[in-house]
Every structure is written in C-alpha cells, then in structure tokens.
Design an enzyme around this catalytic site. Sequence first.
Site, PDB file in Angstrom:
ATOM      1  CG  ASP A   1      -2.240   0.706   0.974  1.00  0.00           C
ATOM      2  OD1 ASP A   1      -2.275   1.572   0.073  1.00  0.00           O
ATOM      3  OD2 ASP A   1      -3.216   0.436   1.688  1.00  0.00           O
TER       4      ASP A   1
ATOM      5  CD  GLU B   1      -6.635   5.505   2.429  1.00  0.00           C
ATOM      6  OE1 GLU B   1      -5.645   5.254   3.132  1.00  0.00           O
ATOM      7  OE2 GLU B   1      -6.562   5.551   1.173  1.00  0.00           O
TER       8      GLU B   1
END
Length: 798
Positions: free
Chosen positions: A318, A519
Amino acid sequence: MAIGTIGQRLCGAALIALLAGCHGPEQIRSASAPIATAPAPAPAAGSPEDLLARMSLERKVAQIIQPDIGSITPEDVRQYRFGTILNGGNSGPFGNDKAPAADWLKLADAFWEASSATLADGEPAVPAIWATDAVHGHANVPGATVFPHNIALGATGDADLVRRIGAATATEIEVTGLDWTFAPTVAVARDDRWGRTYESYSEDPALVTKLGAAMIEGLQGRPGEPGLLGAGKVAATAKHYFGDGGTSQGVDQGDVNGDLAALMEIHAAPYPAAIDAGVASVMASFNSINGTKMHGNKPLLTDALRGRLGFGGVVVGDWNGHGQIKGCTNSDCPQALLAGLDIYMVPEDWKALHASLVAQVKNGTIPMARLDEAVLRVLRMKQKLGILDGEVKPSARPNGGKWDLLGSPGHRALAREAVAKSQVILKNAGILPLKPGARIEVAGSAADNVPQQAGGWSVTWQGGGDLTAADFPGATSIYAGIAEAARASGGEARLAVKGDPAAKPDIAIVVFGEQPYAEFVGDRKDLAFRDEEGLALLKAYKARGIPTVAVFLSGRPLWVNRELNAADAFIAAWLPGSEGAGVADVLFGKAQPTGRLSFSWPARCDGAPLNGPEGALFPLGYGLGFAVPRIAPVPFDETCAALSHDAGATWFASGKLGTQVQATADNALLPDLRGSGNGIVVTGVDRRAQEDARRIAFGPGAKLTLKGPASGAAFRITYLVAARPAAPVTVTAGGSRALDITQGLSVAEGKGWREMVLSAKCLGETGGTLTFASEAPFAFQIGEVTRDETAAGAECSF
C-alpha cells in the site's frame, strides 16, 4: 460462515495451523521449503520465464516498483521500464484530478507506448499495467457510474448484484485504458470509529466472504469459464491482508492485538474464497499484528498466505506502507521484499528506491532468487491479462474509448437497483410508503448534493470539498429522484434546504448526514453524530405537526437517537453514489425495502465495540418492511456524554479540519484546507500517512486564516520549514497585534517537524481566528493545529 473452508484448507478447525503447520496428505508446502526437481526445460519464447531470463538487474527491479502518475512521465517509464503504475486518489492525468475520461485513455496509451518501445540493448520490452482504486465504480473519472459504497452493498446481501456491479465497473475501467483495480476491500470492520468502515461489506466474516468473492468474479470473470481476464475484465485485488478492520479503537493503520488464531478466524476469513475466485493480487495492510507491521511480516505474508493458503499471485504494498517497517524508509527497505512483498507502491520516492534495491541485490542483502520470484509473479499476472500475447495499446482494445459505456444507461440502472436494495428502514410509524399525490417538502443540505451522497473516493480521494454536481455528469441527486417520483405519483416535491416555515406540505423529507471522507481522515473518537442541521429541521417540522421522513447519509452506523426520536420514519441510506433516484424508489414503494443491516447499530455514542446483540440498538440483520405493524416505537435514550466534550480543541489533524473550523485565503474558502485562492496554494503532503499534512505556499502579501470556536486556549502547531522566509512572516489571533515569527521559522529551517506554542502572552489574545501572512513568497508545512487549555498561560515557543 467461511471458517469451515479455512479450516479444511489448513488441516484443522483452528487457524493456529497457519503458524504451527499442518499434518496430512493435503498439506500445502511452504513457499520457502526446498523442492526436489528435475532439470527444467528451456522456457518457451515470450513466456514470463523467458522474459525474466533476458532482463537486466535494473529492469527486473523496475518491474517491482509502482510509482504514481503524479510523479512520473512517459519518458520516465521509457527510461526505467516500470512494471506497474498507479494513480492515487488525488492523482489525475496531466496533473488534473478532475481530468476527463479521454485524458485517462490518452495517458494510458502514452505509458503503454513508452514501456513497450523496443530496447536498443536487446532486452525484452514489457508493457506496464496501470492500477486504480475503483472501490465503488470507476469513480475517479467524471461521468463514470458511481455505485453505492460497500457498506450499502452489504445491506443488500445480494451476491449476484455485487457480481454484476463488478462486471460493469471492469468495463468502465477498460474504457479508459486501465488494467487493474485495488478492489474489493474484504475487511471485516469491527469498530465503526474506523474511517474506512464504509469500504467493508459487513462486520460478519461470512457476508464479507460471499460478497468479496462475488466482486472478484465480476471484475475478473469466473475461473474455468470463458472470458476470464479477457475483454471487459480487469485484475482485482483482495485487500488489505490482514486485520485492517480490527485495529484497536478503530485507528486506521493501527495495531491489531490478540490470539493469532482468533484474529484470523475473523479477519483472514475472506481470503480463501478470494483465492478460490482467482484473485490476481492481494494488497498488504498498513496495520500491525501484535506489534509487527504487515508489510514486513514474513510469517503471515509468506508462510501463511503463500504456504498455507496457497496464494500464487502478486502481493502489492500500500501507499509507502513499506516505509512504516522498523528500520525502513520509503526509499530503502529490503525487509519488505524479503518478507514477501512483490511490488512496492512508492508514489514519489521511486528513483531512490530503485537505486537502493539494485545495490542491495548486488551486495547480497536481497538474494537474486527472491527478486526473480517477485518479478516472475508480476510477469505472470500480465500474461493472464493478455499483456504478453501481442496485446495492443489501450485505445485499440475491445472497449477502449467506447464512451457510451462509461456511465451507460444500463450501468446507471444497475446502480439504482443497488441503491434501492440497500436502503434500510430503521423506523416507520405508518409513514412509508409515501401516499400518491402527496405535497412534499425536501429539506437538508444533503438533499440536492451529489458529492455528499457519493462520499469519499469519488472524483477525488476525500470526495466532497469543492466538488459540485458538474463533476458528476449524468448523476441524479436524492432530491431530483424524489421530485420525479412525486410527479409520477400525481403529487409534487419542492426543495427548501433550510425548511420553509410558511409552507404547509403533507410531509417533509429531511436529508442529512456525514460529510465525505476517506481512510484515516474519517477516524473518529466516538460515534456521536454532532451535526445538528437535520435534528433542528426534524424538530421544527414536528412542532408544526408535519410528519417527517429522515434520510440519513453515512459511511457507518452512528448514534442518532435524537434524530430517530424526532422523525416519524428513518432510513439508513448509506452512501448511495450517483443514482439518488434509488432512494425515492423505496420511499414511494416502487421497490420493496429489502435492505438489512450488515452492521449492528450502536445504542451508545462512545464507540465502544458492541458486546453482541444486547449492546446494539438495532442488531445485525435488522430492517423493516412495509408490512410491519404500525406500532409507535418507544423513545430512545438521548443521553450522550460525548456531546459535551470539547469538539473545538482540534482545528486541523489527520489531514482534515475540525468540524467547526474553516480555512480561507482573504475570504476565498479552502475546503478541508486544500486548493488555492488570493495568493495561497495549499497541497496535501505525507507526514505519517498519505496527505495527512499540508504544504502552504504564500505569494507576496498573501494571508491564510483559520477560523474556529473562540477560546482562551493557546494554539499548539506542528510545523516544518524547508527554506527560511525571505521577508517578514506574521501571525495574528482574533483582533490581536501581529506577531513577527520570521526568526522562529528561520531557526526551524531544515530541522524536521517542530512544534510552536502561541499563547496570549505573545499574541495579546487567542480568540477564534488565526491568520498567517507573508510579505514575500514563502512555504511551510503544518501537521496539526490544536487548542491547548493547559498552555493558556505558557510562554510562546517555536
């Protein structure tokens, strides 16, 4: 549940076998175990093995580096020959995050041509593939169909629907020339304070398993059936392996603690089904498991995922996740590759990382065999996609540039179906379905607000902000859907965002909810819904005797007991995306209310994890149909201590402004402290996580003002100065005198992140505004701005 599947695969009922090993004929050999083999025949020409054998070290390394389109050019791709490329949530073609679809295809062609150009040294030219976060449709692209977020799809419980959505999404991705999506998220979210809860289908591992596998089949096609990863299909990614939905207190990228077998029974449950569905890639998670970052966790990335679960595809990192491993930086991290990562997602520091990896293979830190293993997996994924078999440039592929497929009527109808099936009626005192011919007033700032109903990961990473309906061409707002349905029923609907006290409608619909986020920006300390716009409207209508329907937009269940009590009917509408008419389909009875909660709804506002059904206001699986007896509900408890907590203490943190804070540049609004105006340019920068800080650039004489709740508390500011100011920089609070902070900023030059404290002792007062001004061009970064009562009388410091 899917636990049985895992147990069978792992030779035991308990997942502790992942680390302890299995015993039996079905045991899958660990990826690191030695295997006795006969001499291998020469690889076929053009095969992944053949290409690997003819690649230089430098170009092998380039295959496992994934830069962001915002930091590279086609010429960089031509020179380095990257294997994969991504666009982050805020990265669009040619520096435009709102770029039209044609620009996406144009850049895809440019990258393909650069990466496949013949090499003078005779090495094989391997086309790069481009990945994107199409987490609810190809929603980065204006005009694409924006499907409901996963939490809404979880409420449908409909695997066939999810599979069809995956197929539609893949087609729209291919229209713009891309190859790969970082979806689906198969997190099992267990703390709704987590800012990514809406990316999870459910708190129930079995439901996540079922819907996650269906999405993969829709995106890629089904194994063993024609068309797998062919025309109209893209590579999928199961993410984030593993534990992303189980962090302590729901903190994004945090730690997951507990017995490993118990953790895996919940959070690794979806992966065997994803692997059986043929998922091309798995993304490593940011979080830690019992203190060890997943990007560097070899027992779980290699021994468990590869050896026990048998995953043979690509493991991709990521966003700079490798840089969070102890001893690593974004540009230097052999540990991640050695642990089992195959691709480094390194948006900006790709050049330095490439150099360090080449050096580490040369000096033996990284065995060539491990590099070859990772590169071979990347090449095999490309082979499955047809990239190695004479694939043509993106615009010449079956769906390339077929703009009628982007946001097509069929795809929008599918999205509308999903919206209708996801609506969950939490309360209905005989109001729904709405009666034909009714005169309806629609109120609330979210009613005619496509960006808000779309949520995060919509055109931009965070969504909302300065986005307007014009950024979602072809979309239908919730109000527009209601107005059309009202006309069709012989009635009428009018929009009155703040409510019209003089009007006398038969019924009022109030649309309200969370502002968009993505997020960690969406992380919360509790589950109290504090925005009282909807509550005030509901109470005002109730005082006038007008029945109300509350339509609540959110990316998670929240404590809304006050609103539930004030409304006659209450619908959890989640984040429906571009097709708001699906909400009206349920309101007017065109579609039956089949949506059921895939998450328990909290009875308390503090956010503590629920202890089974007894801790929930509405349990998992709850949802009313029209046939439910019309019994007036008992009022819910409106006690919430969190509401009295000081919500104005945080002015800026984790990449977002406080709920009561506004940023302006000489009266030009800067939503979420982003954008530009009147000589100020604000951009997101990475401090601890993606764009969790801001770089503020001043033109000559420019001013930036933050305005929030008035307080006598001191300002505590985390900041960084790369180059000292060339002229005076001042700060003013409220109506106080201007304080010259030029010297303090000059001292901070090049010294990393520091903290300044600004109290009344140097400012004269602190008040409710903070204004920075620079006489000459200057830039600095801020990570946090908070109000600190304990430092109210402190000396100022830099």
